[in-house]
Design an enzyme around this catalytic site. Structure first.
Site, PDB file in Angstrom:
ATOM      1  CD  GLU A  20      -3.916  -2.811   3.704  1.00 14.47           C
ATOM      2  OE1 GLU A  20      -4.058  -1.551   4.169  1.00 14.47           O
ATOM      3  OE2 GLU A  20      -3.065  -3.418   4.600  1.00 14.47           O
ATOM      4  CD  GLU A  27      -3.244  -0.859   0.143  1.00 15.54           C
ATOM      5  OE1 GLU A  27      -3.015  -0.022  -0.296  1.00 15.54           O
ATOM      6  OE2 GLU A  27      -3.852  -1.831  -0.129  1.00 15.54           O
TER       7      GLU A  27
HETATM    8  P1  NAD Z   1       7.823   5.145   4.772  1.00 13.43           P
HETATM    9  O1  NAD Z   1       7.967   4.216   3.384  1.00 13.43           O
HETATM   10  O2  NAD Z   1       9.152   6.087   5.348  1.00 13.43           O
HETATM   11  O3  NAD Z   1       8.027   4.283   6.018  1.00 13.43           O
HETATM   12  C1  NAD Z   1       6.848   2.929   6.104  1.00 13.43           C
HETATM   13  C2  NAD Z   1       7.297   1.923   7.053  1.00 13.43           C
HETATM   14  O4  NAD Z   1       8.289   1.103   6.471  1.00 13.43           O
HETATM   15  C3  NAD Z   1       8.036   2.619   8.360  1.00 13.43           C
HETATM   16  O5  NAD Z   1       7.354   1.431   9.369  1.00 13.43           O
HETATM   17  C4  NAD Z   1       9.335   2.232   8.192  1.00 13.43           C
HETATM   18  O6  NAD Z   1       9.979   1.884   9.344  1.00 13.43           O
HETATM   19  C5  NAD Z   1       9.288   1.093   7.626  1.00 13.43           C
HETATM   20  N1  NAD Z   1      10.661   0.903   6.729  1.00 13.43           N
HETATM   21  C6  NAD Z   1      11.256   1.788   6.163  1.00 13.43           C
HETATM   22  N2  NAD Z   1      12.510   1.003   5.587  1.00 13.43           N
HETATM   23  C7  NAD Z   1      12.274  -0.102   5.435  1.00 13.43           C
HETATM   24  C8  NAD Z   1      12.830  -1.418   4.858  1.00 13.43           C
HETATM   25  N3  NAD Z   1      14.035  -1.163   4.203  1.00 13.43           N
HETATM   26  N4  NAD Z   1      12.439  -2.486   5.204  1.00 13.43           N
HETATM   27  C9  NAD Z   1      11.177  -2.770   5.962  1.00 13.43           C
HETATM   28  N5  NAD Z   1      10.586  -1.589   6.540  1.00 13.43           N
HETATM   29  C10 NAD Z   1      11.069  -0.326   6.463  1.00 13.43           C
HETATM   30  O7  NAD Z   1       6.645   5.715   4.760  1.00 13.43           O
HETATM   31  P2  NAD Z   1       6.112   6.810   5.807  1.00 13.43           P
HETATM   32  O8  NAD Z   1       6.663   8.077   5.693  1.00 13.43           O
HETATM   33  O9  NAD Z   1       5.811   6.267   7.259  1.00 13.43           O
HETATM   34  O10 NAD Z   1       4.709   7.185   5.312  1.00 13.43           O
HETATM   35  C11 NAD Z   1       4.226   7.840   4.452  1.00 13.43           C
HETATM   36  C12 NAD Z   1       4.043   7.009   3.067  1.00 13.43           C
HETATM   37  O11 NAD Z   1       3.034   6.000   3.205  1.00 13.43           O
HETATM   38  C13 NAD Z   1       3.493   7.714   1.846  1.00 13.43           C
HETATM   39  O12 NAD Z   1       4.194   7.647   0.792  1.00 13.43           O
HETATM   40  C14 NAD Z   1       2.151   7.383   1.671  1.00 13.43           C
HETATM   41  O13 NAD Z   1       1.536   7.472   0.741  1.00 13.43           O
HETATM   42  C15 NAD Z   1       2.160   6.007   1.983  1.00 13.43           C
HETATM   43  N6  NAD Z   1       0.894   5.517   2.611  1.00 13.43           N
HETATM   44  C16 NAD Z   1       0.261   4.851   1.975  1.00 13.43           C
HETATM   45  C17 NAD Z   1      -1.173   4.069   2.302  1.00 13.43           C
HETATM   46  C18 NAD Z   1      -2.017   3.367   1.342  1.00 13.43           C
HETATM   47  O14 NAD Z   1      -2.979   2.449   1.764  1.00 13.43           O
HETATM   48  N7  NAD Z   1      -1.485   3.082  -0.095  1.00 13.43           N
HETATM   49  C19 NAD Z   1      -1.602   4.481   3.442  1.00 13.43           C
HETATM   50  C20 NAD Z   1      -0.933   5.224   4.291  1.00 13.43           C
HETATM   51  C21 NAD Z   1       0.204   5.875   3.921  1.00 13.43           C
END
Ligand code: NAD
Length: 484
Positions: free
Chosen positions: A458, A250
């Site tokens: 989802e 997502e």
């Molecule tokens: P992010 O990608 O920085 O982090 C998301 C999660 O991934 C965090 O828990 C982080 O610790 C983890 N993570 C980071 N690197 C990783 C790795 N190498 N391996 C495994 N896990 C890792 O995102 P964010 O800043 O927390 O959230 C914002 C982003 O989420 C935006 O791009 C937004 O569009 C997206 N989002 C999508 C949905 C959806 O349903 N499509 C919903 C909410 C947010």
């Protein structure tokens, strides 16, 4: 007000667990910038404990009937609703979103997921296919240990949207919340446990990306569901591919919202506000590229500016506040960078985009007009309260421009022309489309993206296929023949 300090950092095998040797993560209340709690990132020992707990519990959990599993999930939904205020306050502490929002959108949406998947757990079946006397039946089986990794914008909801279908299908889960909002998922685990969930079926561990990465590659893990950004999605997807793990992704978006000149103007303005400024714009599906047909552009902007000007920025715990701070200083700086680029590239800032001179991460809702397709603010996900208004003339033209993005999470159209509405959503490349509304996401409807916005869905019955697989069993009743 509740005390946001968690009982301990992790929830493993049915209880709160602490290991103070893990890296310390501050939990910062976005409205003040103050540290309100601390958690320790998981150590290798904590990860091992969570993986062993989830592995050990899974087959016993799967051996229960679906009805028994469902009853526990539905009980958890009831507890969540009873504790809605406490959970909403915690969500507000974690994210800064106003209580006015969290009281109706977070624990309640999480409870809906638990209730919905609890409701269908008892009717998850395979199929029977008859071939004369012979037949085939399919057995719907869980995948095993699932890992959920969350973003920071909806910490309670994401923990439940992943957990509920996974558990309904007989899987166990280890959930790693975002390091920015680590508190809410612990409550989801606590409530599931209070509802009678056997120890080890749903576990929460804290940490940064490295902890997520360690979980994704562990051989005990069968499935990874990530909510996060596209760059993280790419890393997690390729790491999961090594072990042929199932994935749900997502990811981000840059969704179009198209407003034709026959739209109800007040509804269209409401739609644009919901598509851009709810949760201070920190919603993946937001329709941040607002294409407005030229005939109504000026009237639309005037009405929008006046409505947005009445947003109430204030203490998020005050139920009159309807616009909160951004989640973190880091995110605020990212968004300010986009605003600066918008101005430098010639977009016109109609209002907002100013940091408030007080503690916390406050940014007023920004509206840009005169935005052109090639500008950075019209191409990259901003994830903050920044709306870009783009002008268009014709349907064919706007569809081409709306689809000219690598993302495909959502899209919306406002028009009173029925044929046009359906024709337009058919042509839009997006996982969720809205006609004369925006950003509804009930559990009954599939949610997810196309193109770079993700893989899988989802919510809804569609999620079941992402947390279970079918085994085919061939049964020969007639005489078996062989060539020699
Ligand atoms: P992010 O990608 O920085 O982090 C998301 C999660 O991934 C965090 O828990 C982080 O610790 C983890 N993570 C980071 N690197 C990783 C790795 N190498 N391996 C495994 N896990 C890792 O995102 P964010 O800043 O927390 O959230 C914002 C982003 O989420 C935006 O791009 C937004 O569009 C997206 N989002 C999508 C949905 C959806 O349903 N499509 C919903 C909410 C947010």
């Amino acid at each position: 007000m509740i005390d946001p300090e968690p009982t301990a950092s992790h929830f493993i095998n049915g209880e709160y667990v602490e290991d103070k040797s893990g890296k310390l993560v501050d939990v910062i209340y976005p409205a003040t910038g103050n540290v309100i709690a601390q958690v320790n990132a998981a150590t290798p020992e904590i990860l091992e404990a969570a993986l062993n707990a989830a592995r050990g519990a899974q087959s016993r959990w799967a051996a229960l009937t679906g009805t028994e599993r469902g009853r526990i999930l539905r009980r958890a939904a009831d507890i969540m609703r009873e504790r809605n205020r406490e959970l909403s306050e915690l969500e507000t502490y974690d994210t800064g979103k106003p209580l006015q929002e969290t009281l109706v959108a977070d624990a309640s949406s999480a409870a809906d997921a638990l209730e919905y998947f609890g409701g269908i757990a008892g009717s998850l079946t395979g199929e029977h296919l008859q071939f004369g006397e012979d037949f085939i039946y399919t057995i719907r089986e869980p995948l095993g240990v699932c890992v959920g990794i969350g973003a920071w914008n909806y910490p309670t909801q994401i923990a439940a949207w992943k957990g509920a279908p996974a558990l309904a299908c007989g899987n166990s889960m280890i959930f790693k919340p975002s390091e920015t909002t680590p508190l809410c998922a612990l409550k989801v685990a606590e409530i599931l446990c209070e509802a009678g969930l056997p120890a080890g079926v749903y576990n929460v561990v804290q940490g940064l990306g490295d902890i997520g990465a360690a979980l994704v590659t562990d051989p005990r893990v069968a499935k990874v569901s990530l909510t996060g950004s596209l760059p993280t999605g790419r890393k997690v997807y390729s790491a999961a591919a090594e072990g042929m793990r199932h994935v749900t992704m997502e990811l981000g978006g840059k969704s179009p919202l198209i407003i034709f000149d026959d739209a109800d103007l007040d509804d269209a303005v409401s739609g644009a506000i919901l598509a851009n400024f709810y949760s201070s714009g920190q919603i993946c599906s937001n329709g941040t590229r607002v294409f407005v047909q030229s005939g109504i552009k000026d009237a639309f902007i005037a009405r929008l500016k006046s409505r947005v000007g009445s947003a109430v920025l204030g203490d998020p715990m005050d139920e009159k506040t309807n616009f909160g701070p951004m989640v973190s200083e880091k995110q605020l700086k990212i968004v300010e960078g986009f605003i600066a680029k918008g101005l430098a590239q010639g977009a016109k800032l109609i209002c907002g985009g100013e940091r408030l001179d007080k503690p916390g991460f406050w940014l007023t809702p920004a509206i840009f007009s005169d935005v052109r397709d090639e500008m950075t603010i019209a191409n990259e996900e901003i994830f903050g309260p920044v709306m870009s208004v783009l002008e268009f003339e014709h349907e064919e033209e706007v569809l081409k421009r709306a689809n000219a993005t690598e993302y495909g999470l959502a899209a919306g159209v406002f028009t009173q022309n029925l044929q046009r509405a359906h024709r337009v959503v058919k042509a839009l490349q997006a996982g969720t489309c809205y006609i004369n509304t925006y950003n509804d996401a009930p559990v009954e409807a599939p949610f997810g993206g196309v193109k770079m916005s993700g893989v899988g869905r989802e919510n809804s019955k569609a999620a079941i296929n992402h947390y279970s697989q079918l085994k085919s069993v061939y049964v020969r009743m007639s005489e078996l023949e062989a060539p020699y």
